[in-house]
Design a protein around this motif. Structure first.
Motif, short mmCIF file in Angstrom:
data_model
loop_
_atom_site.label_atom_id
_atom_site.label_comp_id
_atom_site.label_asym_id
_atom_site.label_seq_id
_atom_site.Cartn_x
_atom_site.Cartn_y
_atom_site.Cartn_z
N ILE A 255 0.73 -1.27 -0.08
CA ILE A 255 -0.05 -0.04 0.03
C ILE A 255 0.93 1.09 -0.01
O ILE A 255 1.62 1.42 1.01
CB ILE A 255 -0.85 0.06 1.17
CG1 ILE A 255 -1.59 -1.27 1.45
CG2 ILE A 255 -1.92 1.22 1.03
CD1 ILE A 255 -2.59 -1.69 0.23
N CYS A 256 0.80 2.12 -0.99
CA CYS A 256 1.75 3.20 -1.25
C CYS A 256 0.77 4.47 -0.67
O CYS A 256 -0.27 4.78 -1.21
CB CYS A 256 2.01 3.59 -2.55
SG CYS A 256 2.79 1.92 -3.37
N ASP A 257 1.22 5.07 0.50
CA ASP A 257 0.53 6.20 1.07
C ASP A 257 0.89 7.50 0.38
O ASP A 257 2.24 7.91 0.73
CB ASP A 257 0.39 6.33 2.58
CG ASP A 257 -0.09 7.46 3.12
OD1 ASP A 257 -0.76 8.03 2.72
OD2 ASP A 257 0.39 7.69 4.23
N SER A 258 0.35 7.98 -0.53
CA SER A 258 0.74 9.14 -1.24
C SER A 258 0.67 10.25 -0.53
O SER A 258 -0.12 10.57 0.26
CB SER A 258 -0.21 9.16 -2.66
OG SER A 258 0.07 10.59 -3.33
N PRO A 259 1.78 11.31 -0.78
CA PRO A 259 1.65 12.73 -0.33
C PRO A 259 0.41 13.58 -0.98
O PRO A 259 -0.03 13.14 -2.03
CB PRO A 259 2.98 13.50 -0.33
CG PRO A 259 3.52 12.46 -1.72
CD PRO A 259 2.81 11.08 -1.57
N ALA A 260 -0.09 14.69 -0.42
CA ALA A 260 -0.82 15.49 -1.00
C ALA A 260 -0.25 16.11 -2.42
O ALA A 260 0.96 16.18 -2.33
CB ALA A 260 -1.40 16.50 -0.01
N GLY A 261 -0.99 16.65 -3.22
CA GLY A 261 -0.61 17.45 -4.37
C GLY A 261 -0.45 16.51 -5.54
O GLY A 261 -0.74 15.40 -5.51
N ILE A 262 -0.01 17.01 -6.69
CA ILE A 262 0.27 16.30 -7.85
C ILE A 262 1.71 16.42 -8.28
O ILE A 262 2.06 15.80 -9.40
CB ILE A 262 -0.68 16.85 -8.95
CG1 ILE A 262 -0.45 18.15 -9.19
CG2 ILE A 262 -2.14 16.35 -8.75
CD1 ILE A 262 -1.04 18.75 -10.36
N GLU A 263 2.64 16.53 -7.30
CA GLU A 263 4.17 16.68 -7.81
C GLU A 263 4.65 15.52 -7.68
O GLU A 263 4.26 14.45 -7.23
CB GLU A 263 4.58 17.88 -6.80
CG GLU A 263 4.31 19.29 -7.61
CD GLU A 263 2.96 19.68 -7.02
OE1 GLU A 263 2.24 20.35 -7.85
OE2 GLU A 263 2.54 19.60 -5.97
N ARG A 264 5.94 15.39 -7.67
CA ARG A 264 6.84 14.58 -7.85
C ARG A 264 6.45 12.99 -6.79
O ARG A 264 6.42 12.12 -7.37
CB ARG A 264 8.46 14.68 -7.54
CG ARG A 264 9.55 13.70 -7.89
CD ARG A 264 10.73 14.45 -7.32
NE ARG A 264 11.74 13.34 -7.77
CZ ARG A 264 12.31 13.08 -8.92
NH1 ARG A 264 11.85 13.85 -9.81
NH2 ARG A 264 13.04 12.26 -9.10
N GLY A 265 6.50 13.59 -5.55
CA GLY A 265 6.03 12.41 -4.54
C GLY A 265 4.87 11.79 -5.01
O GLY A 265 4.94 10.29 -4.96
N ALA A 266 3.88 12.55 -5.13
CA ALA A 266 2.50 12.14 -5.55
C ALA A 266 2.48 10.87 -6.72
O ALA A 266 2.02 9.94 -6.96
CB ALA A 266 1.40 13.00 -5.69
N GLN A 267 3.38 11.72 -7.75
CA GLN A 267 3.43 10.82 -9.17
C GLN A 267 4.39 9.69 -8.94
O GLN A 267 3.86 8.62 -9.53
CB GLN A 267 4.27 11.96 -10.04
CG GLN A 267 3.17 13.09 -10.49
CD GLN A 267 3.23 13.56 -11.90
OE1 GLN A 267 4.09 12.86 -12.71
NE2 GLN A 267 2.66 14.66 -12.09
N LEU A 268 5.24 9.54 -8.24
CA LEU A 268 5.91 8.30 -7.94
C LEU A 268 5.16 7.26 -7.16
O LEU A 268 5.13 6.46 -7.38
CB LEU A 268 7.36 8.61 -7.24
CG LEU A 268 8.55 9.50 -8.17
CD1 LEU A 268 9.53 9.79 -7.37
CD2 LEU A 268 8.54 8.45 -9.51
#
Lengths: 270, 249
Positions: free
Chosen positions: A118-131
């Protein structure tokens, strides 16, 4: 082959980390070897919600940089067998994540016999979320029943369908699920909040579950217990339903009607 | 330890805009282009184009490629290469750093006598009356573009040179654009721009008009005006002079 599921939303504060913790715990409770990975590098939270913050030695970025083995960085949950947490680094930022590095670590989970990551994504649509979503097989899009959250979820769904590995390689698309959190039926009845139907109408994604606004969520977070383990609470039960649906079970929707409704008003209301 | 290749070469079929050049003089071209672009400002946004020199390949017309490339560039048209043209023109194009498409790459258009990579000799000045009346330069119409997945907020879909048919909802914050008609067999909640290349007869059809903006060849209405219309029912929108007419279907 580990199934990779991203929990994402676009907007912050909607319940991604709470949901990641609950769903990974629910999968592990059912006997699946499950890892939950915090992609929010620099704003690490998942370890707190999971109650393992005092046992963090190595983190995700250490594994990516080959400074630690995956087995060294993974924290085994003491309450639920088969559940592991990979914390984010608090001292780095999201540029420390590389596509190659993330792919390598996710590949190691498969080699180590994990069923779910399970990948807990950061908010936003930038690098962290995209990866966080790039390698996903399935996506759980978390949305609150209000317009700005729904619009951000819509944007996220667009990115899922165009910028993931599956999209780039023309594979079968990511399987999408919608999880509505912080739902308050009373406020929906008053017209202050979007209803489940409104959200589904806008997003047209299959519904995984509706989690009611609940005091249990905050209490569980503070105590470092995934709310799904509070099996007496409405939110805990709603998450349990969601995990069952994720695994293909049919469960009726609960907690979507205002509680105080009497027999007659229910009869006449719908 | 890095064994992923740095790049990959692939052959792909892409649809390209072809600019057929009837006029070698840059000044005349500049005026014609200005008039065209005024109809749809900002329309050519880094659009790659191929210059078709075929109408100019007979005779000794000299083309100033560097000037032409910068002129087109100012309007957002990026010249990626040339098609046709005589030996001299092609050499000048190559000197200006442009790609050379062979006539075999011309695609669906009727084959033309290929300009042989002839010896240094000038192509004989053929009798002038030959140039047959060319059909007016219209964007080649390809078949309609079909979209079956929801168009999400932040996504943009452009059906260049044809119609756009969308079978799923178009979300608020999404943008769909077509040179021809637009059909949306679901709620239209984003922006829809039909006739983007100058077709005033283009129409927009949708199952439920909840759009943020609809536009036909530059004439537009925003949500504020639209809401007095007929939300929730299938409608068609066409342009009459400088007005958009919205009618239930």
């Amino acid at each position: 082959m580990a199934r990779i599921i991203v929990v994402t939303s676009g907007k912050g504060g909607v319940g991604k980390t709470t949901s990641s913790a609950a769903i990974s715990t629910g999968l592990a409770q059912r006997g699946y070897k499950t890892a939950v990975v915090d992609f929010d590098v620099g704003l690490r939270n998942l370890d707190l919600i999971m109650g393992v913050e005092r046992r963090v030695v190595y983190d995700f970025v250490n594994v990516i940089n080959d400074e630690a083995k995956l087995g060294q960085a993974l924290i085994r949950d003491k309450r639920v067998e088969n559940l592991y947490v990979l914390p984010a680094s608090q001292t780095r930022d999201k540029d420390a994540l590389t596509q190659e590095g993330v792919g390598k670590v996710l590949g190691q989970f498969a080699e180590d016999g994990f069923d779910y990551v399970i990948c807990d994504s950061p908010a936003g649509i930038e690098r962290g979320a995209q990866l966080a979503m790039y390698f996903a097989d399935e996506a759980i899009v978390v949305s609150n029943p209000e317009v700005s959250s729904v619009r951000d979820s819509d944007r996220m769904l667009g990115i899922l369908s165009s910028k993931s590995r599956r999209a780039e390689q023309d594979d079968e698309p990511i399987r999408e699920h919608l999880l509505i959190t912080r739902y308050q039926p009373e406020r929906v009845d008053l017209g202050e909040m979007l209803s489940v139907e409104d959200v589904l109408e806008i997003l047209s994604v299959p519904l995984l579950g509706v989690i009611p606004e609940s005091e249990a969520v905050l209490q569980a977070s503070n105590a470092g217990v995934p709310v799904i383990m509070e099996s007496g609470s409405d939110a805990g039960q709603a998450y349990d339903d969601a995990v069952a649906r994720l695994l293909g079970e049919e469960r009726e929707l609960r907690f979507v009607d205002a509680r105080k409704k009497g027999f007659f008003s229910r009869l006449l209301g719908k | 330890m890095n064994d992923t290749p740095a790049f990959e070469l692939k052959g792909r079929l892409l649809t390209l805009t072809v600019l057929r050049l009837f006029e070698p003089h840059v000044v005349n071209l500049a005026m014609a282009l200005k008039a065209k672009v005024e109809q749809a400002p900002g329309f050519f946004d880094n659009t790659p184009v191929v210059l078709d020199l075929e109408p100019l390949q007979d005779g000794h017309k000299v083309i100033d490629f560097p000037a032409l490339v910068s002129l087109l560039g100012n309007h957002g048209l990026l010249v990626s290469g040339v098609l046709g043209g005589n030996e001299k023109q092609r050499r000048a194009a190559a000197d200006a750093g442009l790609g050379l498409f062979s006539d075999r790459q011309r695609g669906a258009e009727p084959p033309q006598p290929a300009p042989e990579p002839a010896p240094a000799a000038e192509p004989e000045p053929r009798p002038e009356p030959e140039p047959e009346p060319e059909p007016p330069a219209r964007p080649a119409t390809c078949s309609a573009r079909l979209v079956t997945q929801p168009v999400r907020s932040g996504q943009q879909i452009y059906a260049r040179g044809g119609d756009l048919v969308v079978l799923a909802p178009v979300s608020a914050g999404a943008e769909i654009i077509a040179d021809g008609h637009i059909h949306v067999y679901a709620p239209l909640r984003g922006r829809a721009i039909a006739g983007a290349a100058g077709d005033v007869d283009a129409r927009i059809f949708c199952q439920s008009l909840e759009a943020e903006l609809v536009s036909i060849n530059g004439v537009y209405q925003i949500k504020e005006d639209l809401e007095q219309g007929v939300p929730g029912t299938p409608v068609q929108i066409h342009r009459q002079n400088d007005n958009l007419i919205i009618r239930p279907l």
